[in-house]
Enzyme design. Structure first.
Site, PDB file in Angstrom:
ATOM      1  N   LYS A   1     -12.289  -2.081   6.294  1.00 38.08           N
ATOM      2  CA  LYS A   1     -11.557  -2.973   7.180  1.00 38.08           C
ATOM      3  C   LYS A   1     -12.103  -2.886   8.607  1.00 38.08           C
ATOM      4  O   LYS A   1     -12.496  -3.879   9.168  1.00 38.08           O
ATOM      5  CB  LYS A   1     -10.060  -2.662   7.170  1.00 38.08           C
ATOM      6  CG  LYS A   1      -9.268  -3.180   5.965  1.00 38.08           C
ATOM      7  CD  LYS A   1      -9.608  -2.543   4.645  1.00 38.08           C
ATOM      8  CE  LYS A   1      -8.857  -3.094   3.472  1.00 38.08           C
ATOM      9  NZ  LYS A   1      -8.145  -2.089   2.704  1.00 38.08           N
TER      10      LYS A   1
ATOM     11  N   TRP B   1       0.831  -1.215   0.000  1.00 37.00           N
ATOM     12  CA  TRP B   1       0.000   0.000   0.000  1.00 37.00           C
ATOM     13  C   TRP B   1       0.856   1.252   0.000  1.00 37.00           C
ATOM     14  O   TRP B   1       0.521   2.253  -0.637  1.00 37.00           O
ATOM     15  CB  TRP B   1      -1.008  -0.017   1.152  1.00 37.00           C
ATOM     16  CG  TRP B   1      -2.068  -1.044   0.904  1.00 37.00           C
ATOM     17  CD1 TRP B   1      -2.282  -2.196   1.604  1.00 37.00           C
ATOM     18  CD2 TRP B   1      -3.033  -1.052  -0.167  1.00 37.00           C
ATOM     19  NE1 TRP B   1      -3.322  -2.903   1.047  1.00 37.00           N
ATOM     20  CE2 TRP B   1      -3.802  -2.233  -0.029  1.00 37.00           C
ATOM     21  CE3 TRP B   1      -3.322  -0.176  -1.221  1.00 37.00           C
ATOM     22  CZ2 TRP B   1      -4.842  -2.559  -0.916  1.00 37.00           C
ATOM     23  CZ3 TRP B   1      -4.356  -0.503  -2.097  1.00 37.00           C
ATOM     24  CH2 TRP B   1      -5.096  -1.673  -1.944  1.00 37.00           C
TER      25      TRP B   1
ATOM     26  N   ASP C   1      -1.864   6.561   6.299  1.00 36.52           N
ATOM     27  CA  ASP C   1      -2.915   5.682   5.791  1.00 36.52           C
ATOM     28  C   ASP C   1      -3.213   4.673   6.896  1.00 36.52           C
ATOM     29  O   ASP C   1      -2.412   3.782   7.160  1.00 36.52           O
ATOM     30  CB  ASP C   1      -2.402   4.979   4.518  1.00 36.52           C
ATOM     31  CG  ASP C   1      -3.414   3.986   3.945  1.00 36.52           C
ATOM     32  OD1 ASP C   1      -4.491   3.788   4.562  1.00 36.52           O
ATOM     33  OD2 ASP C   1      -3.123   3.413   2.874  1.00 36.52           O
TER      34      ASP C   1
HETATM   35  C1  PLP Z   1      -7.500  -1.543   1.558  1.00 38.25           C
HETATM   36  C2  PLP Z   1      -6.430  -0.545   1.677  1.00 38.25           C
HETATM   37  C3  PLP Z   1      -6.295   0.516   0.767  1.00 38.25           C
HETATM   38  C4  PLP Z   1      -7.178   0.676  -0.456  1.00 38.25           C
HETATM   39  O1  PLP Z   1      -8.453   1.031  -0.142  1.00 38.25           O
HETATM   40  P1  PLP Z   1      -9.503   1.296  -1.325  1.00 38.25           P
HETATM   41  O2  PLP Z   1     -10.742   1.577  -0.582  1.00 38.25           O
HETATM   42  O3  PLP Z   1      -9.568   0.044  -2.154  1.00 38.25           O
HETATM   43  O4  PLP Z   1      -9.024   2.427  -2.125  1.00 38.25           O
HETATM   44  C5  PLP Z   1      -5.282   1.423   0.971  1.00 38.25           C
HETATM   45  N1  PLP Z   1      -4.449   1.313   2.009  1.00 38.25           N
HETATM   46  C6  PLP Z   1      -4.545   0.310   2.905  1.00 38.25           C
HETATM   47  C7  PLP Z   1      -3.589   0.238   4.041  1.00 38.25           C
HETATM   48  C8  PLP Z   1      -5.536  -0.650   2.766  1.00 38.25           C
HETATM   49  O5  PLP Z   1      -5.640  -1.653   3.650  1.00 38.25           O
END
Ligand code: PLP
Length: 359
Positions: free
Chosen positions: A195, A102, A171
């Site tokens: 998540k 990511w 993030d």
């Molecule tokens: C799932 C995830 C993303 C991507 O999320 P989207 O909603 O598909 O854009 C980005 N960063 C992390 C750490 C993730 O777990």
């Protein structure tokens, strides 16, 4: 009612109580005669839902009035572009710590808009650790330092956050609400909902107010933090049902005792699983112990030929979505807030049986 133990990395398990409440309210939300999905986002009944969700999130995370909280569409991926567009000018530098898949995606996207400096990376060791902060090659004039607090695929998690002279951006898609964090350390925190917060389609952004209002002119309006903050995240239609469901999850998290209590639960779940892996001669966790994720637990079997048998045996026991990401192989158990201790206990006992049979 049949509910599996769901170890999906995302979209992921939600608390059963939350889904039950949503089901009860599905056709007729609080005697309105309609579903939340069918309401105008401008109606007072939805504006109340939205405001309560925000207030509960602020309370859970201790978010001060210095920050806007935005509920937008576009996923965390949308913010990979939204962040440089809002918070940098062309030619500015963003520092990144590259700890996994990511991080890598965020770096690639930011590179379209500003200079990127990868100050440290663990890619050479297949992302099994976080490079020591003393080795980071931060740029002198960076506007932002971006980290991914929990790498969902590799299972690497920052246990404490770096000091930085530039503005820290994280993030937190896969570990928001899993533990208390000091929001004041960050200029911006963002998370896709699917998540630990709610259904896919909602993105939560917590951004310090003084950073907003300087978006580049070409920034898409729906990604402009100042515009969205002025409009209470309703400059365009927000993901209303996701926002409502997130509100139910926030209320559930408060009822669990808040983030400290949730963090203790999560630590106990993770310890049980990592201890089972470490205590066996059959399972291996690839990530350095100090930064092992409490949310996503990758592990491999002694013989990859047995992966299929493991997965089908697990499913027969009601344990689903354990297949690891193709870049890591083996298994990955995602044990987010909504995955109960009983699910982890059941997984650990299956793992022990499987080892006895095949090890
Ligand atoms: C799932 C995830 C993303 C991507 O999320 P989207 O909603 O598909 O854009 C980005 N960063 C992390 C750490 C993730 O777990």
């Amino acid at each position: 009612m049949h509910r599996t133990h769901n170890f999906s990395a995302g979209p992921a398990a939600l608390p059963t109580e939350v889904l039950q409440q949503a089901a009860e309210e599905m056709l007729d939300y609080q005697s309105s005669g309609m579903s939340v999905m069918e309401m105008s986002h401008r109606s007072s009944i939805f504006v109340d839902i939205a405001a309560r969700a925000e207030a509960d999130l602020r309370e859970l995370m201790g978010i001060s009035d210095d920050y806007h909280v935005l509920f937008l569409q576009g996923g965390a991926t949308g913010q990979f572009a939204g962040i440089p567009l809002n918070l940098t000018a062309p030619g500015d530098t963003m520092d990144f710590i590259d700890t996994g898949a990511w991080s890598k995606k965020a770096i690639k996207e930011a590179g379209k808009y500003c200079q990127v400096n990868v100050a440290a990376s663990s890619s050479d060791s297949n992302y099994d650790h976080i490079p020591d902060p003393s080795s980071w090659q931060l740029s002198a004039d960076a506007k932002l330092l971006h980290i991914c607090s929990n790498e969902t695929i590799g299972g690497v998690q920052f246990k404490d956050f770096p000091e930085s002279s530039s503005t820290l951006v994280a993030d937190m898609s896969s570990d928001i609400l899993s533990r208390p964090v000091d929001v004041n350390r960050f200029g911006l925190i963002y998370a896709g909902a699917q998540k630990n917060i709610g259904p896919a389609g909602l993105t939560v952004i917590i951004v310090r107010k003084d950073l907003c209002g300087k978006a580049r002119t070409e920034t898409p309006t729906f990604l402009d933090y100042a515009v969205q903050a002025d409009a209470d995240s309703m400059s365009n239609t927000p993901p209303t049902y996701g926002w409502y469901l997130a509100g139910l999850v926030f209320a559930w998290a408060k009822a669990q005792g808040g983030l400290q209590a949730i963090a203790e639960q999560n630590a106990a779940k993770a310890k049980l699983l990592y201890d089972a892996i470490d205590g066996s001669n059959f399972y291996t966790a690839p990530v350095h112990e100090a930064v092992r994720s409490a949310m996503n637990v990758p592990f491999t079997l002694a013989d990859a030929e047995l992966d299929k048998a493991f997965l089908s045996g697990a499913e027969a026991r009601g344990l689903f979505n354990l297949k690891g990401h193709r870049s890591v192989g083996g298994m990955r158990a995602s044990i987010y807030n909504a995955v109960p201790m009983a699910a982890v206990e059941s997984l650990v006992s299956f793992m022990s049986e499987f080892e006895n049979e095949h090890g």
